[in-house]
Design a protein around this motif. Sequence first.
Motif, mmCIF file in Angstrom:
data_model
loop_
_atom_site.group_PDB
_atom_site.id
_atom_site.type_symbol
_atom_site.label_atom_id
_atom_site.label_comp_id
_atom_site.label_asym_id
_atom_site.label_seq_id
_atom_site.Cartn_x
_atom_site.Cartn_y
_atom_site.Cartn_z
ATOM 1 N N PRO A 1 6.191 24.618 42.813
ATOM 2 C CA PRO A 1 7.254 24.947 41.852
ATOM 3 C C PRO A 1 7.066 26.350 41.270
ATOM 4 O O PRO A 1 5.965 26.727 40.871
ATOM 5 N N GLY A 2 8.151 27.111 41.274
ATOM 6 C CA GLY A 2 8.093 28.479 40.765
ATOM 7 C C GLY A 2 7.556 29.483 41.757
ATOM 8 O O GLY A 2 7.435 30.669 41.433
ATOM 9 N N GLY A 3 7.240 29.035 42.982
ATOM 10 C CA GLY A 3 6.689 29.929 43.998
ATOM 11 C C GLY A 3 7.775 30.639 44.793
ATOM 12 O O GLY A 3 8.960 30.611 44.445
ATOM 13 N N LEU A 4 7.357 31.290 45.879
ATOM 14 C CA LEU A 4 8.262 32.110 46.682
ATOM 15 C C LEU A 4 8.137 31.744 48.155
ATOM 16 O O LEU A 4 7.026 31.670 48.691
ATOM 17 N N ALA A 5 9.274 31.535 48.807
ATOM 18 C CA ALA A 5 9.325 31.344 50.255
ATOM 19 C C ALA A 5 9.822 32.639 50.889
ATOM 20 O O ALA A 5 10.840 33.194 50.465
ATOM 21 N N VAL A 6 9.098 33.132 51.886
ATOM 22 C CA VAL A 6 9.471 34.356 52.600
ATOM 23 C C VAL A 6 9.816 33.971 54.029
ATOM 24 O O VAL A 6 8.958 33.487 54.776
ATOM 25 N N ILE B 1 21.724 30.505 65.802
ATOM 26 C CA ILE B 1 21.274 29.790 64.615
ATOM 27 C C ILE B 1 22.043 30.307 63.412
ATOM 28 O O ILE B 1 22.506 31.445 63.402
ATOM 29 N N GLU B 2 22.168 29.463 62.403
ATOM 30 C CA GLU B 2 22.868 29.851 61.192
ATOM 31 C C GLU B 2 22.031 30.867 60.408
ATOM 32 O O GLU B 2 20.816 30.690 60.267
ATOM 33 N N PRO B 3 22.656 31.923 59.896
ATOM 34 C CA PRO B 3 21.890 32.855 59.051
ATOM 35 C C PRO B 3 21.459 32.173 57.766
ATOM 36 O O PRO B 3 22.142 31.283 57.260
ATOM 37 N N ALA B 4 20.302 32.575 57.262
ATOM 38 C CA ALA B 4 19.772 32.002 56.021
ATOM 39 C C ALA B 4 20.241 32.835 54.843
ATOM 40 O O ALA B 4 20.004 34.043 54.789
ATOM 41 N N ALA B 5 20.931 32.190 53.902
ATOM 42 C CA ALA B 5 21.383 32.896 52.701
ATOM 43 C C ALA B 5 20.263 32.911 51.671
ATOM 44 O O ALA B 5 19.499 31.945 51.565
ATOM 45 N N PRO B 6 20.149 33.988 50.908
ATOM 46 C CA PRO B 6 19.111 34.027 49.876
ATOM 47 C C PRO B 6 19.421 33.038 48.756
ATOM 48 O O PRO B 6 20.580 32.641 48.564
ATOM 49 N N GLY B 7 18.412 32.645 48.037
ATOM 50 C CA GLY B 7 18.588 31.733 46.912
ATOM 51 C C GLY B 7 17.375 31.793 46.021
ATOM 52 O O GLY B 7 16.414 32.524 46.301
ATOM 53 N N PRO B 8 17.373 31.046 44.942
ATOM 54 C CA PRO B 8 16.217 31.045 44.032
ATOM 55 C C PRO B 8 14.932 30.694 44.769
ATOM 56 O O PRO B 8 14.855 29.686 45.473
ATOM 57 N N GLY B 9 13.936 31.565 44.632
ATOM 58 C CA GLY B 9 12.649 31.308 45.272
ATOM 59 C C GLY B 9 12.623 31.575 46.756
ATOM 60 O O GLY B 9 11.649 31.218 47.428
ATOM 61 N N LEU B 10 13.663 32.223 47.317
ATOM 62 C CA LEU B 10 13.704 32.499 48.762
ATOM 63 C C LEU B 10 14.100 33.948 49.000
ATOM 64 O O LEU B 10 15.109 34.417 48.464
ATOM 65 N N VAL B 11 13.308 34.648 49.794
ATOM 66 C CA VAL B 11 13.668 35.987 50.244
ATOM 67 C C VAL B 11 13.705 35.966 51.761
ATOM 68 O O VAL B 11 12.832 35.389 52.410
ATOM 69 N N ARG C 1 14.564 53.178 61.660
ATOM 70 C CA ARG C 1 13.849 52.527 60.563
ATOM 71 C C ARG C 1 14.824 52.047 59.496
ATOM 72 O O ARG C 1 15.115 52.738 58.518
ATOM 73 N N LEU C 2 15.353 50.848 59.702
ATOM 74 C CA LEU C 2 16.262 50.234 58.755
ATOM 75 C C LEU C 2 16.050 48.724 58.753
ATOM 76 O O LEU C 2 16.013 48.098 59.819
ATOM 77 N N GLY C 3 15.885 48.161 57.583
ATOM 78 C CA GLY C 3 15.723 46.722 57.439
ATOM 79 C C GLY C 3 16.189 46.291 56.064
ATOM 80 O O GLY C 3 16.447 47.130 55.182
ATOM 81 N N PHE C 4 16.287 44.981 55.861
ATOM 82 C CA PHE C 4 16.870 44.463 54.640
ATOM 83 C C PHE C 4 16.091 43.262 54.129
ATOM 84 O O PHE C 4 15.547 42.475 54.913
ATOM 85 N N ALA C 5 16.070 43.113 52.803
ATOM 86 C CA ALA C 5 15.625 41.884 52.158
ATOM 87 C C ALA C 5 16.822 41.285 51.448
ATOM 88 O O ALA C 5 17.526 41.979 50.699
ATOM 89 N N LEU C 6 17.069 40.008 51.694
ATOM 90 C CA LEU C 6 18.121 39.271 51.004
ATOM 91 C C LEU C 6 17.437 38.382 49.982
ATOM 92 O O LEU C 6 16.583 37.564 50.332
ATOM 93 N N ALA C 7 17.801 38.534 48.725
ATOM 94 C CA ALA C 7 17.091 37.818 47.662
ATOM 95 C C ALA C 7 17.966 37.757 46.417
ATOM 96 O O ALA C 7 19.053 38.347 46.362
ATOM 97 N N GLU C 8 17.482 37.036 45.414
ATOM 98 C CA GLU C 8 18.161 37.004 44.132
ATOM 99 C C GLU C 8 18.174 38.416 43.529
ATOM 100 O O GLU C 8 17.237 39.202 43.741
ATOM 101 N N PRO C 9 19.233 38.777 42.790
ATOM 102 C CA PRO C 9 19.360 40.150 42.272
ATOM 103 C C PRO C 9 18.145 40.654 41.493
ATOM 104 O O PRO C 9 17.801 41.839 41.588
ATOM 105 N N ALA C 10 17.477 39.775 40.750
ATOM 106 C CA ALA C 10 16.315 40.240 39.971
ATOM 107 C C ALA C 10 15.203 40.720 40.893
ATOM 108 O O ALA C 10 14.564 41.754 40.635
ATOM 109 N N LEU C 11 14.955 39.998 41.988
ATOM 110 C CA LEU C 11 13.926 40.416 42.933
ATOM 111 C C LEU C 11 14.376 41.648 43.708
ATOM 112 O O LEU C 11 13.570 42.548 43.992
ATOM 113 N N VAL C 12 15.660 41.713 44.054
ATOM 114 C CA VAL C 12 16.191 42.910 44.716
ATOM 115 C C VAL C 12 15.948 44.139 43.858
ATOM 116 O O VAL C 12 15.510 45.188 44.359
#
Length: 330
Positions: free
Chosen positions: A165-170, A181-191, A206-217
Amino acid sequence: MGSGVEEGPEAIPHGGDLGAARRLFPAAPEPWIDLSTGINPVPYPLPPFEASALHRLPSPDDLARLKTAAAEAYGAPDADHVAAAPGTQILIEILPRLIARETRVAVVGPTYAEHAAAWTRGGHAVEVVPDLAGAEGAGVVVAVSPNNPDGRLFAPHELRRAVAPGGLAVLDQAFADLEAIEPAAPGPGLVVLRSFGKTFGLAGLRLGFALAEPALVARLEAALGPWAVSGPAIAAGCRALPDADWRRAAAAARGHDAARLDRMILRSCGRVIGGTVLFRTAVFGDAPGLFRRLGEAGLYVRRFPERPDELRFGLPPDKAAWCRLSRILK
């Protein structure tokens, strides 16, 4: 007497190092055919860059357009859920610095070795586990899906269940774009990490992205600093990411190529044990010998010192390369 300079950790070997290939096989014919990476061998047909992309700094509006294109391509709610970076590798390096030190981190492996290395450098207690059951209760759980090199898939909800609980899944989906496969949408605790260069065959941009909650972004972007993504990379992303037709065609074509490669491996008495449409991993009775024969013929594939019976093959880029590989595998 010592030099007084501490030695750093041993470098992790990666594909794509043709300098290393030439040192191993100095008599091999040129040009080398590099099958040691999982990069699309047929790149996206970019038009010439406008001069402004090269001679001025990217503006916030330029970056916003890129993030909007990425959000639409990858299924994020909006641009606020997207951090753009000069490749996913830098995001792998930054994430551990944003988490309290000495967190228990479980990396599902074997997989891309930079994940465990980055979390270890960040001062965390890292364990490489064989499956998500071994990750249960960790403060951070890292999985690559499809996994490199075996192609295993992990669903976002499975990672979330394993994290404390309260951790992070990457979830590193560097090879997901061309898979069914279905793309994974970001959500609480998931990047979610996404690679532009592998899919579009433009890794040098050299281009890549992190999808995450706005606070982590926001924290990721603060760590990256201003102008992290170059003007040419922004221009390429804005052009290629919305091109869903090209991605569908590339997925079909590379899937056909992967099936062709499987047949060639089977004919050479290899056994395919996994992979994606951009690379195939196989077991051979004499993998070191085959690696040597391929190298002597100017074909560089990926080997794994810790699993000496396995070789990983990227896709040949053209007819001549396919013929050259076929001759050795026969």
